[in-house]
Design a protein around this motif. Structure first.
Motif, PDB file in Angstrom:
ATOM      1  N   MET A  40       0.844  -1.189   0.000  1.00 63.02           N
ATOM      2  CA  MET A  40       0.000   0.000   0.000  1.00 63.02           C
ATOM      3  C   MET A  40       0.885   1.246   0.000  1.00 63.02           C
ATOM      4  O   MET A  40       1.857   1.336   0.756  1.00 63.02           O
ATOM      5  CB  MET A  40      -0.917   0.013   1.225  1.00 63.02           C
ATOM      6  CG  MET A  40      -1.962  -1.089   1.247  1.00 63.02           C
ATOM      7  SD  MET A  40      -3.197  -0.949  -0.067  1.00 63.02           S
ATOM      8  CE  MET A  40      -4.194   0.403   0.526  1.00 63.02           C
ATOM      9  N   ASP A  41       0.574   2.163  -0.891  1.00 70.44           N
ATOM     10  CA  ASP A  41       1.312   3.431  -1.013  1.00 70.44           C
ATOM     11  C   ASP A  41       2.756   3.240  -1.447  1.00 70.44           C
ATOM     12  O   ASP A  41       3.587   4.149  -1.287  1.00 70.44           O
ATOM     13  CB  ASP A  41       1.258   4.222   0.302  1.00 70.44           C
ATOM     14  CG  ASP A  41      -0.171   4.481   0.756  1.00 70.44           C
ATOM     15  OD1 ASP A  41      -0.948   5.019  -0.042  1.00 70.44           O
ATOM     16  OD2 ASP A  41      -0.521   4.110   1.896  1.00 70.44           O
ATOM     17  N   ALA A  42       3.073   2.073  -2.007  1.00 65.81           N
ATOM     18  CA  ALA A  42       4.451   1.818  -2.454  1.00 65.81           C
ATOM     19  C   ALA A  42       4.854   2.759  -3.582  1.00 65.81           C
ATOM     20  O   ALA A  42       6.037   3.055  -3.761  1.00 65.81           O
ATOM     21  CB  ALA A  42       4.594   0.368  -2.919  1.00 65.81           C
ATOM     22  N   GLY A  43       3.867   3.237  -4.351  1.00 70.76           N
ATOM     23  CA  GLY A  43       4.174   4.089  -5.495  1.00 70.76           C
ATOM     24  C   GLY A  43       4.752   5.437  -5.132  1.00 70.76           C
ATOM     25  O   GLY A  43       5.336   6.119  -5.975  1.00 70.76           O
ATOM     26  N   TYR A  44       4.613   5.850  -3.858  1.00 69.06           N
ATOM     27  CA  TYR A  44       5.132   7.152  -3.427  1.00 69.06           C
ATOM     28  C   TYR A  44       6.588   7.024  -2.986  1.00 69.06           C
ATOM     29  O   TYR A  44       6.947   7.352  -1.861  1.00 69.06           O
ATOM     30  CB  TYR A  44       4.299   7.691  -2.268  1.00 69.06           C
ATOM     31  CG  TYR A  44       2.852   7.935  -2.597  1.00 69.06           C
ATOM     32  CD1 TYR A  44       2.452   9.044  -3.338  1.00 69.06           C
ATOM     33  CD2 TYR A  44       1.863   7.066  -2.145  1.00 69.06           C
ATOM     34  CE1 TYR A  44       1.116   9.269  -3.630  1.00 69.06           C
ATOM     35  CE2 TYR A  44       0.522   7.284  -2.432  1.00 69.06           C
ATOM     36  CZ  TYR A  44       0.155   8.390  -3.167  1.00 69.06           C
ATOM     37  OH  TYR A  44      -1.166   8.618  -3.450  1.00 69.06           O
ATOM     38  N   SER A  45       7.430   6.552  -3.873  1.00 69.44           N
ATOM     39  CA  SER A  45       8.812   6.288  -3.485  1.00 69.44           C
ATOM     40  C   SER A  45       9.711   6.325  -4.701  1.00 69.44           C
ATOM     41  O   SER A  45       9.287   6.039  -5.824  1.00 69.44           O
ATOM     42  CB  SER A  45       8.904   4.907  -2.809  1.00 69.44           C
ATOM     43  OG  SER A  45      10.210   4.646  -2.380  1.00 69.44           O
ATOM     44  N   ALA A  46      10.980   6.674  -4.462  1.00 73.16           N
ATOM     45  CA  ALA A  46      11.963   6.729  -5.537  1.00 73.16           C
ATOM     46  C   ALA A  46      12.833   5.472  -5.604  1.00 73.16           C
ATOM     47  O   ALA A  46      13.560   5.283  -6.574  1.00 73.16           O
ATOM     48  CB  ALA A  46      12.856   7.956  -5.371  1.00 73.16           C
ATOM     49  N   ARG A  47      12.766   4.613  -4.572  1.00 70.09           N
ATOM     50  CA  ARG A  47      13.561   3.382  -4.512  1.00 70.09           C
ATOM     51  C   ARG A  47      12.705   2.290  -3.877  1.00 70.09           C
ATOM     52  O   ARG A  47      11.829   2.573  -3.067  1.00 70.09           O
ATOM     53  CB  ARG A  47      14.840   3.596  -3.686  1.00 70.09           C
ATOM     54  CG  ARG A  47      15.756   4.712  -4.147  1.00 70.09           C
ATOM     55  CD  ARG A  47      16.697   4.289  -5.252  1.00 70.09           C
ATOM     56  NE  ARG A  47      17.696   3.336  -4.815  1.00 70.09           N
ATOM     57  CZ  ARG A  47      18.912   3.665  -4.353  1.00 70.09           C
ATOM     58  NH1 ARG A  47      19.249   4.925  -4.215  1.00 70.09           N
ATOM     59  NH2 ARG A  47      19.778   2.736  -4.022  1.00 70.09           N
ATOM     60  N   TYR A  48      13.029   1.007  -4.213  1.00 70.53           N
ATOM     61  CA  TYR A  48      12.174  -0.096  -3.777  1.00 70.53           C
ATOM     62  C   TYR A  48      12.978  -1.252  -3.188  1.00 70.53           C
ATOM     63  O   TYR A  48      14.159  -1.411  -3.497  1.00 70.53           O
ATOM     64  CB  TYR A  48      11.304  -0.567  -4.956  1.00 70.53           C
ATOM     65  CG  TYR A  48      10.461   0.569  -5.491  1.00 70.53           C
ATOM     66  CD1 TYR A  48       9.240   0.890  -4.916  1.00 70.53           C
ATOM     67  CD2 TYR A  48      10.939   1.381  -6.519  1.00 70.53           C
ATOM     68  CE1 TYR A  48       8.484   1.963  -5.364  1.00 70.53           C
ATOM     69  CE2 TYR A  48      10.188   2.457  -6.977  1.00 70.53           C
ATOM     70  CZ  TYR A  48       8.964   2.737  -6.391  1.00 70.53           C
ATOM     71  OH  TYR A  48       8.226   3.823  -6.819  1.00 70.53           O
ATOM     72  N   VAL A  92       0.175  -2.251  -8.460  1.00 71.67           N
ATOM     73  CA  VAL A  92       0.803  -1.869  -7.179  1.00 71.67           C
ATOM     74  C   VAL A  92       0.729  -0.359  -6.994  1.00 71.67           C
ATOM     75  O   VAL A  92       0.421   0.135  -5.900  1.00 71.67           O
ATOM     76  CB  VAL A  92       2.271  -2.358  -7.123  1.00 71.67           C
ATOM     77  CG1 VAL A  92       2.981  -1.792  -5.902  1.00 71.67           C
ATOM     78  CG2 VAL A  92       2.317  -3.883  -7.111  1.00 71.67           C
ATOM     79  N   ASN A  93       0.972   0.391  -8.052  1.00 72.28           N
ATOM     80  CA  ASN A  93       0.921   1.851  -7.979  1.00 72.28           C
ATOM     81  C   ASN A  93      -0.476   2.370  -7.611  1.00 72.28           C
ATOM     82  O   ASN A  93      -0.623   3.455  -7.051  1.00 72.28           O
ATOM     83  CB  ASN A  93       1.352   2.441  -9.324  1.00 72.28           C
ATOM     84  CG  ASN A  93       1.484   3.942  -9.293  1.00 72.28           C
ATOM     85  OD1 ASN A  93       2.348   4.481  -8.621  1.00 72.28           O
ATOM     86  ND2 ASN A  93       0.609   4.628 -10.029  1.00 72.28           N
ATOM     87  N   SER A  94      -1.503   1.587  -7.922  1.00 69.72           N
ATOM     88  CA  SER A  94      -2.882   2.015  -7.651  1.00 69.72           C
ATOM     89  C   SER A  94      -3.307   1.778  -6.208  1.00 69.72           C
ATOM     90  O   SER A  94      -4.380   2.221  -5.791  1.00 69.72           O
ATOM     91  CB  SER A  94      -3.853   1.273  -8.593  1.00 69.72           C
ATOM     92  OG  SER A  94      -3.998  -0.087  -8.213  1.00 69.72           O
ATOM     93  N   LEU A  95      -2.469   1.109  -5.423  1.00 66.85           N
ATOM     94  CA  LEU A  95      -2.820   0.783  -4.038  1.00 66.85           C
ATOM     95  C   LEU A  95      -2.518   1.980  -3.143  1.00 66.85           C
ATOM     96  O   LEU A  95      -1.400   2.155  -2.672  1.00 66.85           O
ATOM     97  CB  LEU A  95      -2.034  -0.459  -3.575  1.00 66.85           C
ATOM     98  CG  LEU A  95      -2.243  -1.724  -4.406  1.00 66.85           C
ATOM     99  CD1 LEU A  95      -1.293  -2.827  -3.947  1.00 66.85           C
ATOM    100  CD2 LEU A  95      -3.683  -2.197  -4.335  1.00 66.85           C
ATOM    101  N   LYS A  96      -3.522   2.797  -2.923  1.00 69.28           N
ATOM    102  CA  LYS A  96      -3.341   4.040  -2.168  1.00 69.28           C
ATOM    103  C   LYS A  96      -4.330   4.098  -1.013  1.00 69.28           C
ATOM    104  O   LYS A  96      -5.479   3.674  -1.150  1.00 69.28           O
ATOM    105  CB  LYS A  96      -3.524   5.242  -3.105  1.00 69.28           C
ATOM    106  CG  LYS A  96      -2.484   5.253  -4.218  1.00 69.28           C
ATOM    107  CD  LYS A  96      -2.733   6.319  -5.260  1.00 69.28           C
ATOM    108  CE  LYS A  96      -1.683   6.245  -6.357  1.00 69.28           C
ATOM    109  NZ  LYS A  96      -1.922   7.229  -7.431  1.00 69.28           N
TER     110      LYS A  96
END
Length: 628
Positions: free
Chosen positions: A372-380, A449-453
């Motif tokens: 959840m909210d993984a898309g708000y990041s520059a590294r993974y 994954v990006n849509s999980l907000k």
């Protein structure tokens, strides 16, 4: 006839006057940037002079007897800097973060001195140093810092001034400055030694207010009400900040609801009413169309996925990604899917200390964090080895303990399915020779994954004024989280992860001194190298040893156990660990620990309040069934 001529002449004079008045509005609006630039330049030179004074003072200092004078000059220099920061950081973001007022930690910057370690420097490092031990060794360190700052400021002044501003960008500077005050100033992030955040925030606030008032000249009549409302918000905020409240007692939640969010929205309304178009100076994650720091679209995840195969907000690719996410065909022998370790019913984690592998009884090396909210990041990943969500998929496919396969095998399986062929054609038809390929598979999963907000939690609804109900213990917990407990100085609002405001360009990791077991009597440091061992040349440095990504605390009530090794079973254990000062606070030699090793001195009630707040960040209302 003469009377008619006089009337005609009067008419034409009035017409010319009216035309002139109409022409004056855009002319007056055009001079706002000039006036702001003149004030900014004067303030920048004032800052440069204070840096010169600091360097002169420290170079003359012959003993620690002059320490208080140095401390006073550092404070004065920082306060003058706060008059220009909201504009300087907007136009010189990376230079500011690297050399002028970045975190007092070594870093490898891709923008300056590439692949070389840049030692701690700048105003935050000075703030920390003058409040550290009074010693001759530290005095020499302060000399290095002060002279380094002077060199950097003199250099940037030559290429930065004169500055060329636009009205829209001035408003964006102010809105970003408001975010900076709330997320970095009032949390103590910006003043690691002095904890002088309130005093510095007053100066920043007043400077932004002074700048905004220039818009009164030439303002469109339709913007008058918004202008007056903004003046009132600035006055109210200034009075609250100047109320001589102790840092630990400042009511950050009330300030957010009563001042920060209303002012942030009013500035947008003023810009629209005054017909000032959006013209951002550069691309970054902050979305200036948003009107609340906790709007779902306050940050654009598109910023972090700029180079992907296809933009991640396409409803067709999201729906396809959701299907692939739960399909075990993506793994060798069809034994695992993404949902095996990221279960939607467990906040997209798996409830285990370390995740299951494709071999019975064997586990992976790390805990599965929420998606959840993984898309708000520059590294993974915990070790930050993947640079975007598509590349994150590749690492899972290749991993011997996870999917243990390759894309050729996956493509062959999916091509046998009539349904998948249809869905991939609808989503990716015409982009490449084959619709089902490595990029399209990775892109679809990344899109899901990006849509999980999760921005519809009880907390979000409360600060957006969608509900009046919110627990009193959670209110206290938020104020502790953002203040005394210093959680918000690493888990930045609004996502409460490590992506750094106000532009949210980079994601941080931390060295916490995580142990192998929660044993405060005879602790043993965890041996996982973390970021230092992620295989990337730019991260292979000793100061990144045992450093792990700062993940979001949203939905944290659903994602136990915690930390990269699943060390803590409960949130109570997590808070107890931080309260001790991490591994170093427990007596371990943890080189480069970024968490202060001094105890937080939180009471049992205060820790319970922080947990109460974090529990209100739970939101499972959306599992990415559609686009943005």
């Amino acid at each position: 006839m003469r009377k008619t001529s006089i009337l005609l002449g009067t008419f034409f004079i009035c017409l010319l006057m009216l035309s002139g008045a109409q022409m004056a509005i855009p002319y007056q609006k055009d001079i706002v940037p000039e006036k702001v630039a003149a004030l900014y330049t004067a303030n920048f030179i004032k800052f440069q002079n204070e840096v010169d004074a600091l360097a002169t003072l420290v170079n003359k200092a012959s003993s620690v007897n002059e320490w208080e004078g140095l401390k006073s000059q550092v404070e004065k220099t920082r306060l003058v800097y706060k008059e220009i920061e909201f504009i300087f950081d907007y136009y010189q973001t990376f230079y500011n973060g690297t050399y002028i007022n970045g975190a007092p930690l070594p870093k490898v910057s891709e923008y300056f001195e590439a692949e070389k370690v840049i030692p701690p420097g700048g105003l935050q490092a000075l703030d920390e140093a003058v409040y550290d031990s009074v010693s001759n060794e530290n005095l020499q360190h302060i000399k290095v810092l002060a002279n380094g700052l002077k060199e950097r400021v003199d250099f940037i002044a030559n290429i930065h001034l004169p500055v060329h501003l636009k009205s829209s960008q001035i408003i964006e500077c102010i809105r970003s400055g408001i975010v900076r005050i709330f997320t970095l100033g009032l949390t103590g992030y910006d003043t690691p030694g002095s904890v002088n955040g309130l005093k510095e925030s007053v100066v920043s606030w007043q400077s932004m207010e002074t700048t905004f008032l220039y818009f009164e000249v030439g303002m469109a009549p339709e913007a008058k009400n918004e202008f007056e409302a903004i003046k009132k918000h600035f006055t109210k905020g200034k009075n609250i900040l100047k109320a001589n409240t102790h840092f630990n007692d400042f009511d950050r939640l009330a300030f957010l609801k009563e001042v920060v969010n209303p002012l942030y929205a009013a500035l947008s309304e003023f810009q629209n009413a005054n017909k000032i178009m959006l013209e951002p100076y550069k691309k970054h994650a902050q979305n200036y169309k948003a009107e609340n720091l906790f709007d779902k679209d306050f940050l654009n995840t598109d910023f972090y996925s700029e180079l992907v195969y296809l933009p991640l907000y396409n409803p067709k690719t999201i729906a396809l990604g959701k299907l692939l996410f739960g399909d075990p065909q993506l793994s060798k022998d069809n034994v695992m899917s993404c949902a095996s370790c990221h279960n939607p019913n467990k906040g997209f984690s798996d409830g285990l200390p370390k995740s299951v592998s494709n071999q019975k009884g064997v586990f992976t090396d790390r805990n599965a964090p929420t998606l959840m909210d993984a898309g708000y990041s520059a590294r993974y990943f915990w070790d930050m080895r993947a640079l975007d969500l598509e590349k994150q998929v590749i690492h899972v496919i290749d991993n011997d303990l996870e999917f243990n396969t390759d894309f050729d095998a996956i493509v062959a399986k999916l091509n046998k399915s009539e349904r998948y062929n249809k869905l991939f054609k609808e989503a990716y038809g015409g982009i490449a020779k084959e619709d089902i390929n490595q990029r399209s598979i990775s892109n679809a999963i990344a899109a899901y994954v990006n849509s999980l907000k999760s921005f519809n939690s009880p907390f979000d609804k409360y600060v957006r004024n969608e509900t009046k109900e919110y627990p009193e213990n959670a209110k206290r917990g938020f104020n502790l989280f953002m203040g005394k407990a210093a959680c918000g100085s690493c888990h930045f609002a609004p996502v409460f992860n490590g992506t750094v405001p106000p532009f949210y360009l980079e994601s941080e990791s931390e060295v916490l001194g995580i142990t192998q077991g929660f044993d405060s009597i005879a602790p043993k440091l965890d041996t996982d190298l973390g970021r230092m061992g992620n295989g990337l040349k730019m991260d292979k440095h000793p100061f990144l040893k045992n450093s792990f990504k700062t993940v979001t605390v949203r939905n944290i009530a659903l994602t136990a156990p915690y930390m990269h090794n699943g060390l803590f079973v409960t949130l109570e254990d997590v808070l107890a660990f931080y309260n001790l000062g991490g591994g170093a606070g427990m007596g371990l030699e943890v080189e480069n620990q970024t968490l202060p090793d001094t105890p937080l001195e939180l009471s049992q009630q205060e820790m319970e309040d922080i947990i109460a707040f974090m529990e209100t960040l739970t939101d499972v209302s959306e599992y990415g069934d559609g686009g943005e």
